[in-house]
Scaffold this active site. Structure first.
Site, PDB file in Angstrom:
ATOM      1  N   TRP A 196       0.832  -1.220  -0.102  1.00 39.97           N
ATOM      2  CA  TRP A 196      -0.121  -0.096   0.188  1.00 39.97           C
ATOM      3  C   TRP A 196       0.661   1.324   0.027  1.00 39.97           C
ATOM      4  CZ3 TRP A 196      -0.907   4.238   3.047  1.00 39.97           C
ATOM      5  CH2 TRP A 196      -1.811   5.165   2.598  1.00 39.97           C
ATOM      6  N   ASP A 197       2.184   1.190   0.558  1.00 35.58           N
ATOM      7  CA  ASP A 197       2.686   2.514   0.725  1.00 35.58           C
ATOM      8  C   ASP A 197       4.106   2.451   0.207  1.00 35.58           C
ATOM      9  OD1 ASP A 197       3.004   5.239   1.417  1.00 35.58           O
ATOM     10  OD2 ASP A 197       3.723   4.716   3.523  1.00 35.58           O
ATOM     11  N   LEU A 198       4.114   1.701  -1.124  1.00 31.04           N
ATOM     12  CA  LEU A 198       5.483   1.571  -1.678  1.00 31.04           C
ATOM     13  C   LEU A 198       5.934   2.788  -2.558  1.00 31.04           C
ATOM     14  CD1 LEU A 198       7.569  -0.741  -1.331  1.00 31.04           C
ATOM     15  CD2 LEU A 198       7.039  -1.331  -3.710  1.00 31.04           C
ATOM     16  N   LYS A 217       1.847  -0.702   5.288  1.00 28.96           N
ATOM     17  CA  LYS A 217       0.614  -0.602   5.558  1.00 28.96           C
ATOM     18  C   LYS A 217      -0.446  -1.532   4.900  1.00 28.96           C
ATOM     19  CE  LYS A 217       2.711   3.563   6.798  1.00 28.96           C
ATOM     20  NZ  LYS A 217       3.929   3.916   6.027  1.00 28.96           N
TER      21      LYS A 217
END
Ligand SMILES: Nc1ncnc2c1ncn2[C@@H]1O[C@H](COP(=O)(O)OP(=O)(O)O)[C@@H](O)[C@H]1O
Ligand SMILES: [Mg+2]
Length: 296
Positions: A196-198, A217
């Site tokens: 999700w937060d790459l 996340k």
């Protein structure tokens, strides 16, 4: 004793108020406890992002370099150890130890001086992210991970009320289109393990692989929901479609579905902006327009 970075104290106060202040106040003794319990010795100054304190350490037994990561437990961070354990080092940093009571983690040490944002070519950086996502999203999410389907339906429920707070008709139309795209796919949300937060400061150079992901996340869902950070990193509007194509090609994603889920990320960001009373970033709207251009 460790020095707590002032910026971390400030962001904790800003985002988490009293809870954030208590977290910061408790950090020195929490660090001391874990240095003792996990037999570690500090090995450099503490680092931090927006939410976590990350202290370089050595394992006293064998001198293995590692980092101690301390952060508040919340619904976004709760899945981090679960996801890292599932990946078991394939595309992501290895989890060496975890304390569920305090949410403290011991992680394999990567090279904090080389984030993916330091790679000169923006296209090369997108290809690195696509390559990591191919590993990270290859398997189903383990139990206990938040589900994209729930998040998508919650966003769709919130959208009508949020749109009423937007004065500009063009912006309202763009976000209504994003919601319509999400509505088309919301009942088939997927079940892969997502980071999700790459973004390119959550990818660090390593020794055993050129690049590895940190700081997930995680969600259970469709990998199309992973593409937005790499469109937004070192933003270049004219590169938007190239980046989208490179990632959907590498991941073998259906472009229409991936576009819908990317518009879903833009909607998610916009709903947060509206909730916090901020203007919606021009860039978010521009990415939506680029993706919706005929032929895109
Ligand atoms: N495994 C690691 N090895 C080396 N440095 C790390 C590691 N994990 C995090 N860091 C450093 O700490 C910073 C913050 O960590 P991160 O996990 O991204 O937390 P946040 O949620 O605060 O962004 C990173 O930008 C990086 O500089
Ligand atoms: Mg981070």
């Amino acid at each position: 004793m460790i020095d707590i970075p002032a910026e971390l104290a400030a962001t904790q106060q800003l985002y988490n108020g009293d809870k954030g202040r208590q977290f910061i106040a408790g950090l020195p003794s929490l660090v001391a406890d874990f240095l003792e319990r996990w037999e570690l010795r500090p090995d450099g100054s503490p680092m931090h992002g927006v939410t976590a304190l990350v202290l370089p350490v050595l394992r006293r037994a064998d001198g293995t370099p590692a980092v101690l990561k301390l952060q508040l437990l919340d619904e976004e961070s709760a899945g981090e150890p679960v996801a890292l354990r599932a990946w078991d080092g394939d595309g992501a940093v290895r989890l060496l130890d975890h304390d569920p009571d305090t949410h403290t983690m011991l992680l394999e040490r990567l090279d904090p001086t080389r984030m993916l944002s330091t790679l000169p070519g923006t296209r090369d950086a997108v290809l690195v992210i696509a390559g990591l996502l191919a590993h990270l999203t290859a398997g189903p999410a383990p139990a206990g991970i938040r589900r994209l389907g729930d998040i998508a339906h919650a966003m769709l429920d919130e959208t009508p009320g949020a749109l009423r707070r937007i004065p500009d008709p063009q912006t309202r139309r763009t976000l209504a289109d994003c919601a319509a795209a999400v509505r088309e796919v919301a009942d088939e949300p997927g079940d892969r393990l997502l980071h999700w937060d790459l973004h390119d400061e959550n990818v660090l150079a390593a020794g055993r692989a050129p690049w590895l992901a940190i700081d997930p996340k995680p969600l259970a869902g469709d990998p199309g929901f992973e593409l937005w950070p790499a469109l937004h990193n070192r933003y270049d509007p004219d590169e938007t479609l190239w980046r989208f194509d490179a990632m959907t090609d590498t991941l073998g994603l259906d472009r229409a579905r991936a576009r819908a889920w990317t518009l879903g990320r833009l909607l998610q960001n916009a709903l947060w902006d509206i909730e916090d009373g901020r203007p919606i970033q021009e860039r978010q709207l521009e990415i939506a327009h680029r993706l919706r251009t005929p032929g895109a």
